[in-house]
Scaffold this motif. Sequence first.
Motif, PDB file in Angstrom:
ATOM      1  N   ASP A  97      72.703  85.048  26.657  1.00 41.79           N
ATOM      2  CA  ASP A  97      72.351  86.333  27.494  1.00 41.79           C
ATOM      3  C   ASP A  97      72.566  86.164  28.957  1.00 41.79           C
ATOM      4  N   THR A 100      69.554  85.993  31.400  1.00 44.78           N
ATOM      5  CA  THR A 100      68.727  84.835  31.115  1.00 44.78           C
ATOM      6  C   THR A 100      69.505  83.779  31.776  1.00 44.78           C
ATOM      7  N   THR A 104      67.796  81.371  34.649  1.00 46.20           N
ATOM      8  CA  THR A 104      67.593  79.878  34.228  1.00 46.20           C
ATOM      9  C   THR A 104      68.507  79.028  35.194  1.00 46.20           C
ATOM     10  N   ARG A 119      62.501  88.641  38.575  1.00 45.45           N
ATOM     11  CA  ARG A 119      63.436  88.270  37.699  1.00 45.45           C
ATOM     12  C   ARG A 119      64.777  89.270  37.903  1.00 45.45           C
TER      13      ARG A 119
END
Length: 251
Positions: A97, A100, A104, A119
């Motif tokens: 994704d 993500t 990350t 986020r």
Amino acid sequence: MFPGEDRWYFSREEIDNNSPSRRDGIDLTEETRLRKAYCSFLKDLGRRFKLHQATVATAMVFCHRFFLCQSHAKNDKWIIAAVCMFLSAKVESTPVDLKTLIITSEEILHKKVIAAEQRQGVYEHYKGLVSNGEKLVLSTLNFDLSVDLPFDILIQAMKKFILDEATQGKFPSAAWKFVQDSFWTTLCLQYQPRHIAAGAFFLAAMHIKMDVKSHGESWCQHFDITLHQLNGAKWVSSIMGKSVLLPLLEA
């Protein structure tokens, strides 16, 4: 510097001396450090997403190819590396994704967990950069996302030649490490997968003190490589610091 008939294979001299980074004042030592930095980042990303090593290796190859044609001085290596992982995950059918991936990546680079309420903001900030980076990587690679890896070749050789129980316990991990180490360098831009697999196989055999002299010829036949080619492969000295295969084989 762009791929010709052999696509992405060049001499070490071309890579070391004629890269776009060199023309922008980045010397070989610094460029080598930068390459290792994005490879370390990609390894961490792969670990966080539990990706197969083929996905990580393909991402590293994409990065090496990109910086063969583009300068480190003009491109953010972290954005390019994240894009290469995103593309590699698609190619290897292990998609990640995008949101993500961005979150990350930031956590890895800054070594801290990004709070839930932050986020979305981080994603919004970087998604445009990643999108533009993807377009640049694809155009730089000429939309050529085909990467051949040495893993399957090495596995086939181990199944064929590594038969005794004692060797089976030591050989695979040693050979695997030599192959994985190769992706942290520009060897994938210099040698075909079967050459790298052959080098890893012989180095692992030497590492665990197998009888290289007795079996060397049949091993070379399996990899379709000559002893001269094997000894001439500078990647041996890149990993071990010296070229030692042929003297052992011919002793």
